[in-house]
Enzyme design. Structure first.
Site, PDB file in Angstrom:
ATOM      1  N   ARG A  28       0.424  -1.462  -0.444  1.00 19.37           N
ATOM      2  CA  ARG A  28      -0.295   0.220  -0.049  1.00 19.37           C
ATOM      3  C   ARG A  28       0.776   1.333  -0.106  1.00 19.37           C
ATOM      4  O   ARG A  28       0.617   2.190  -0.764  1.00 19.37           O
ATOM      5  CB  ARG A  28      -1.213  -0.323   1.314  1.00 19.37           C
ATOM      6  N   ASP A  71     -15.499  10.266   7.062  1.00 17.65           N
ATOM      7  CA  ASP A  71     -14.743   9.268   6.565  1.00 17.65           C
ATOM      8  C   ASP A  71     -12.979   9.742   6.921  1.00 17.65           C
ATOM      9  O   ASP A  71     -13.212  11.458   6.337  1.00 17.65           O
ATOM     10  CB  ASP A  71     -14.354   8.633   5.355  1.00 17.65           C
TER      11      ASP A  71
END
Length: 288
Positions: A48, A149
């Site tokens: 990632r 978020d």
């Protein structure tokens, strides 16, 4: 791409993630976002974050981490968090929650409002908005759902509200017609490439906002009738979980509900909540 650029690109891809760099990453994401990542997730962390090194033309994780450490307000911090945040969602996921929400909303009526604390790419808050519209009718007082978020990338996707046609397969034909528009530029013989967009009714029902759950202050329009924090606290340690539960308890209206993920359990003696239904909680000191 010329040969020299290919060599450079491969060099970035092959850079090593050592034990010390991994330990620093684990500490940094915990300090910034409260997310607990174990050393067993090395491959995930590497996969990632390595694209961020390639994008910045950085040859080592230690150099990348030094950039973050030297500037607490650097714009790369948000991209670091975005990269390490897990986003798994779908429309009406854990479907047993939505009839509970609908019945609760019908019983209370009025200006019913919900905080969806992990909006991801929007499927959950839009599912909540559909449920409330079907239970209560259209709102005339503004958005019923606050959707937050920590990841700015997924929030941007949520705001756009564009999904594959296959993503709404589990909705009824009436829901598809009422709440979604077929994108005219997405005609394709491949069903996987066909797209839909949320209609204006859903767009008006949800307010999106970036928010870090471990931040010391939350700028949210409390109190709420219900809070959805599903499959989020599994990434936090026990101390952070309890701190969040206590903060949620203060933001709920009397008789309000907290919806959590199916694998999350918060019924111990220290929790301000007690179990009311399948992964649905109410305040422990209330007689509801």
């Amino acid at each position: 791409m010329n040969k020299n650029n290919t060599t450079i690109s491969n060099q970035y891809i092959q850079c090593q993630l050592g034990e010390s760099e991994l330990a620093k990453i684990i500490d940094m994401i915990y300090q910034r976002a409260g997310i607990v990542i174990t050393s067993q997730r090395r491959e995930m962390v590497y996969n990632r974050l390595s694209p961020r090194l390639r994008a910045l033309k950085i040859e080592s994780f230690s150099h990348y981490l030094q950039i973050l450490a030297n500037s607490p307000t650097h714009s790369e911090w948000q991209l670091f968090i975005n990269a390490l945040t897990t986003n798994l969602t779908s429309f009406f996921r854990e479907a047993y929650h939505f009839p509970v929400l609908a019945e609760h909303a019908r019983q209370r009526g009025g200006a019913y409002n919900v905080w969806c604390t992990a909006a991801s790419t929007g499927e959950e808050p839009y599912s909540i908005a559909i449920t409330l519209d079907e239970a209560l009718g259209a709102s005339f007082t503004g958005p019923r759902v606050l959707a937050t978020d920590i990841d700015t990338d997924v929030l941007e996707k949520a705001r756009r509200g564009i999904y594959r046609l296959a993503d709404i397969n589990n909705l009824s034909p009436e829901q598809k017609k009422q709440y979604f528009l077929r994108r005219s530029d997405s005609d394709s013989p491949d069903p996987e490439l066909e797209q839909v967009k949320v209609g204006r009714l859903l767009q008006n029902a949800v307010q999106f906002q970036q928010l870090n759950l471990v931040a010391p202050q939350w700028n949210v329009p409390a109190p709420f009738d219900a809070i959805f924090c599903r499959n989020v606290m599994i990434y936090f340690n026990k101390e952070t979980q309890l701190r969040l539960l206590n903060r949620f308890a203060k933001l709920l209206k009397p008789g309000g509900l907290l919806f959590v993920g199916h694998s999350e359990r918060f019924n111990d003696v220290d929790s301000p909540f007690r179990l009311k239904g399948q992964s649905v909680y109410c305040l422990a000191k209330e007689n509801v």
